[in-house]
Design a protein around this motif. Structure first.
Motif, PDB file in Angstrom:
ATOM      1  N   ALA A 102       0.851  -1.198   0.000  1.00  8.91           N
ATOM      2  CA  ALA A 102       0.000   0.000   0.000  1.00  8.91           C
ATOM      3  C   ALA A 102       0.881   1.240   0.000  1.00  8.91           C
ATOM      4  O   ALA A 102       1.888   1.303   0.723  1.00  8.91           O
ATOM      5  CB  ALA A 102      -0.923  -0.005   1.212  1.00  8.91           C
ATOM      6  N   ASN A 103       0.542   2.193  -0.836  1.00  7.50           N
ATOM      7  CA  ASN A 103       1.271   3.457  -0.950  1.00  7.50           C
ATOM      8  C   ASN A 103       2.752   3.261  -1.266  1.00  7.50           C
ATOM      9  O   ASN A 103       3.569   4.143  -0.998  1.00  7.50           O
ATOM     10  CB  ASN A 103       1.099   4.305   0.311  1.00  7.50           C
TER      11      ASN A 103
ATOM     12  N   GLN B  36      -1.448  -3.139  -1.617  1.00  8.58           N
ATOM     13  CA  GLN B  36      -2.444  -2.525  -2.489  1.00  8.58           C
ATOM     14  C   GLN B  36      -3.576  -3.533  -2.647  1.00  8.58           C
ATOM     15  O   GLN B  36      -3.359  -4.739  -2.562  1.00  8.58           O
ATOM     16  CB  GLN B  36      -1.867  -2.219  -3.875  1.00  8.58           C
TER      17      GLN B  36
END
Length: 190
Positions: A34-35, A155
């Motif tokens: 994520a990110n 993600q």
């Protein structure tokens, strides 16, 4: 074009339409954190130095065939914020005799049970499909990574490419192998 699902816009799937992702084939997979957080370690002099979370990502990838006996693993690399790997789904009868309808993954604490066609129509993954394999991999990594780093997350989606010939397979293998050497030029580098 984006469509609405339950009143919210959704990005249309990038999956190949009319392809059975539970069928035998070679799949190149990329899964990002994520990110694009750098949870898995660092590249030093072109070599990936795994963090404790990176070691988990590597260990659980290598355990996939224990839980999905029709899966064979090929090239794989853990990068600072993503993993690349080649998964071969090898079902001699392509699951047509339904022996693959239930996959026991007791070490992960889950099973993929037979899913009715009505549930399948509601976007549930087909048992033994690439989506189920990646979902279970991400799940066990997340459970254990959060014991080390409470904020760990992936993600929500992953990238896949169906490998259709030997030339493509060799090109992807080379890409995976050389990925740490080219980290500064990688699209996931930040």
């Amino acid at each position: 074009m984006s469509e609405k699902y339950k009143g919210r816009y959704r990005i249309e799937s990038a999956r190949l339409k009319n392809w059975d992702y539970a069928s035998s084939g070679l799949y190149f997979v990329t899964i990002c954190t994520a990110n694009r957080e750098l949870y898995f370690g660092d590249i030093v002099n072109g070599e990936m130095i795994l963090s404790a979370v990176g070691e988990l990502a590597k260990t659980y990838w290598n355990e996939i065939p224990k839980h999905f006996p029709f899966v064979e693993l090929d090239s794989f690399v853990v990068m600072p914020n993503h993993v690349h790997g080649i998964i071969t789904i090898n079902k001699p009868d392509d699951g047509k005799n339904n022996n693959d309808r239930k996959v026991e993954t007791s070490n992960l604490g889950v099973s993929t049970l037979d899913v009715s066609t009505t549930r399948m129509a509601s976007n549930a993954w087909k048992p033994g499909s690439l989506g189920v394999i990646i979902n279970q991999y991400k799940r066990i990594c997340t459970i254990n990574a959060r014991k080390i780093h409470a904020d760990f997350a992936w993600q929500s989606r992953f990238y896949d490419h169906i490998i259709r010939n030997d030339e493509s397979l060799e090109r992807i293998r080379d890409y995976i192998k050389s990925n740490p050497l080219k980290w500064a030029m990688d699209k996931f580098y930040e």
